[in-house]
Enzyme design. Structure first.
Site, PDB file in Angstrom:
ATOM      1  N   GLU A   1      -3.686   2.232  -7.417  1.00 30.01           N
ATOM      2  CA  GLU A   1      -4.082   3.320  -6.532  1.00 30.01           C
ATOM      3  C   GLU A   1      -3.163   4.512  -6.763  1.00 30.01           C
ATOM      4  OE1 GLU A   1      -6.405   1.829  -2.933  1.00 30.01           O
ATOM      5  OE2 GLU A   1      -4.307   1.696  -2.396  1.00 30.01           O
TER       6      GLU A   1
ATOM      7  N   HIS B   1       0.856  -1.194   0.000  1.00 34.37           N
ATOM      8  CA  HIS B   1       0.000   0.000   0.000  1.00 34.37           C
ATOM      9  C   HIS B   1       0.895   1.248   0.000  1.00 34.37           C
ATOM     10  CE1 HIS B   1      -2.861   3.043   1.320  1.00 34.37           C
ATOM     11  NE2 HIS B   1      -3.816   2.212   0.934  1.00 34.37           N
TER      12      HIS B   1
ATOM     13  N   GLY C   1      -7.363   9.162  -0.332  1.00 37.00           N
ATOM     14  CA  GLY C   1      -7.782   9.981   0.809  1.00 37.00           C
ATOM     15  C   GLY C   1      -7.856  11.469   0.514  1.00 37.00           C
TER      16      GLY C   1
HETATM   17  C1  PEP Z   1      -6.841   3.188   0.278  1.00 36.00           C
HETATM   18  O1  PEP Z   1      -6.388   3.495   1.363  1.00 36.00           O
HETATM   19  O2  PEP Z   1      -6.480   2.122  -0.257  1.00 36.00           O
HETATM   20  C2  PEP Z   1      -7.779   4.091  -0.367  1.00 36.00           C
HETATM   21  C3  PEP Z   1      -8.107   3.864  -1.600  1.00 36.00           C
HETATM   22  O3  PEP Z   1      -8.253   5.142   0.403  1.00 36.00           O
HETATM   23  P1  PEP Z   1      -9.421   6.159  -0.009  1.00 36.00           P
HETATM   24  O4  PEP Z   1     -10.559   5.355  -0.579  1.00 36.00           O
HETATM   25  O5  PEP Z   1      -9.779   6.842   1.260  1.00 36.00           O
HETATM   26  O6  PEP Z   1      -8.846   7.092  -1.031  1.00 36.00           O
END
Ligand code: PEP
Length: 249
Positions: free
Chosen positions: A168, A96, A174
């Site tokens: 991501e 992550h 976030g």
């Molecule tokens: C995450 O922490 O993997 C994430 C996608 O967070 P958020 O949905 O809050 O952007």
């Protein structure tokens, strides 16, 4: 047919009471799901047993937010893949961006974690994604290619069925900013090509999008052909929102 998956990353949030009420909210909402979505709930490790108890008899699987790169031994504070599997977890988040940025996790470390997950039959949700600077400089594709190659080296044969990749973009996590559905789709298509080059059965690998997915943008993202679900952070801390996102798949 690729599996559809929505994973809830609760991160380091909550308390025993909040986790209990979230799990109760999910339990109440899950029967309203009519699609074939798979769900992974990934709470703080100390609360996994509570969540498992509350959501027993549901379709939910459970996971850990991080695993050790080692098998066992003198690694104070770490949780091994064997322990996660032994505790009834089927999933492990690895790589992550918060772990990469805040804890210095490298692709090499992530590759070790993937190997550990494979050894113990966990599904590794391998997170990749570029920073805003990298996107603006036009190197997003190259960054993601390097991460995928670095993290998935050594995955082989039947192990591929236990690999999920989550794209991501760091700038979307976030922040309330989401990649457009078209940009996310373009990256997912790129990742599928890269996976094929790595020897994976790329058409069978579940690819998730993560980064500020909410009830009002999930359907558009999930409608893209190479996006097979989502990794949800903030919105997974509201059971109604999370169920609504699951319905969008
Ligand atoms: C995450 O922490 O993997 C994430 C996608 O967070 P958020 O949905 O809050 O952007």
């Amino acid at each position: 047919m690729r599996k559809k998956l929505v994973a809830a990353n609760w991160k380091m949030n909550g308390s025993k009471a909040l986790v209990q009420s979230l799990a109760e909210g999910l339990k109440a909402g899950l029967p309203s799901l009519e699609n074939d979505v798979n769900i992974a709930i990934i709470p703080p490790a100390l609360y996994i047993a509570d969540v498992q108890r509350e959501l027993a008899e549901t379709q939910c699987g459970f996971g850990v937010q991080n695993i050790a790169r080692w098998e066992q031994g003198a690694y104070t504070g770490e949780i091994s893949s064997a322990m996660a599997a032994d505790s009834g977890c089927g999933f492990a988040l690895v790589g992550h961006s918060e772990r990469r940025q805040l804890f210095g996790e490298t692709d090499e470390a992530v590759a070790d974690k993937v190997r550990q997950a494979m050894c113990h039959g966990l599904v590794a949700i391998v997170c990749v994604g570029e920073t805003l600077e990298e996107r603006n400089s036009g190197s997003a594709n190259a960054v993601v290619a390097q991460q995928l190659q670095g993290c998935l080296q050594g995955v082989d044969g039947a192990q591929w069925k236990n690999i999920v990749v989550a794209y991501e973009p760091v700038w979307a996590i976030g922040t309330g900013k989401t990649a457009t559905a078209k940009d996310a789709q373009a990256m997912h298509k790129h990742m599928r090509q890269l996976l094929a080059e790595l020897g994976a059965p790329a058409e069978d690998i579940t690819l998730l999008y993560g980064g500020s997915v909410k009830p009002d943008n999930a359907a558009e993202l999930f409608a893209e052909p190479d996006i097979d679900g989502g990794l949800i952070g903030g919105a997974s801390l509201n059971s109604d929102d999370f169920i609504s996102i699951c319905k969008s798949l």
